[in-house]
Design a protein around this motif. Sequence first.
Motif, short mmCIF file in Angstrom:
data_model
loop_
_atom_site.label_atom_id
_atom_site.label_comp_id
_atom_site.label_asym_id
_atom_site.label_seq_id
_atom_site.Cartn_x
_atom_site.Cartn_y
_atom_site.Cartn_z
N ASP A 195 0.95 -1.31 0.11
CA ASP A 195 -0.30 -0.31 -0.04
C ASP A 195 0.78 1.51 0.15
N VAL A 196 2.06 1.32 0.63
CA VAL A 196 2.99 2.83 0.71
C VAL A 196 3.65 2.80 -0.78
N ALA A 197 4.08 1.69 -0.99
CA ALA A 197 4.54 1.60 -2.46
C ALA A 197 3.35 2.01 -3.81
N PHE A 198 2.04 1.34 -3.01
CA PHE A 198 1.22 2.06 -4.01
C PHE A 198 0.79 3.60 -4.05
N LEU A 199 0.99 4.33 -2.85
CA LEU A 199 1.14 5.63 -3.03
C LEU A 199 1.48 6.52 -2.48
N ARG A 200 2.73 5.87 -2.98
CA ARG A 200 4.26 6.45 -2.94
C ARG A 200 3.76 7.32 -5.22
N ASP A 201 4.07 5.90 -5.46
CA ASP A 201 3.79 5.84 -7.01
C ASP A 201 2.64 6.55 -7.38
#
Length: 123
Positions: free
Chosen positions: A110-116
């Motif tokens: 989820d963190v990676a998705f939000l960062r992207d």
Amino acid sequence: MAGKRSREPGELESQVLRILRGFDGPVGARDIQALFEEPRPAYTSLLTILDRLRVKGLVAREELSPRKVRFSALQTSEEHASDAMLGVLGEVDDRRAVLLRFAGNLDDADVAFLRDALAAKRK
């Protein structure tokens, strides 16, 4: 005397919304009722729930005739969840603290998705 409650508070509203979101267009209360497992809610209970959801702005009511009324969800579950999250953020004193606590509970994906997603928004 009132019967025994078979659902938790708010559960029937959630179930009705979930059913409505499964249809491509407006649907009648009897069609909604038919999709419930036993014990099925009474027709009049469904109409009450549908009216409460209409007052909350979650359901549209379309009256084709006095006896032919159709209902439809006004938001997808994702839109509703997003609005609810934004609503909560608007009600708290420390928005940053809430966001930090929320972010701290996200998994790595989820963190990676939000960062992207945030990086794409900045472009």
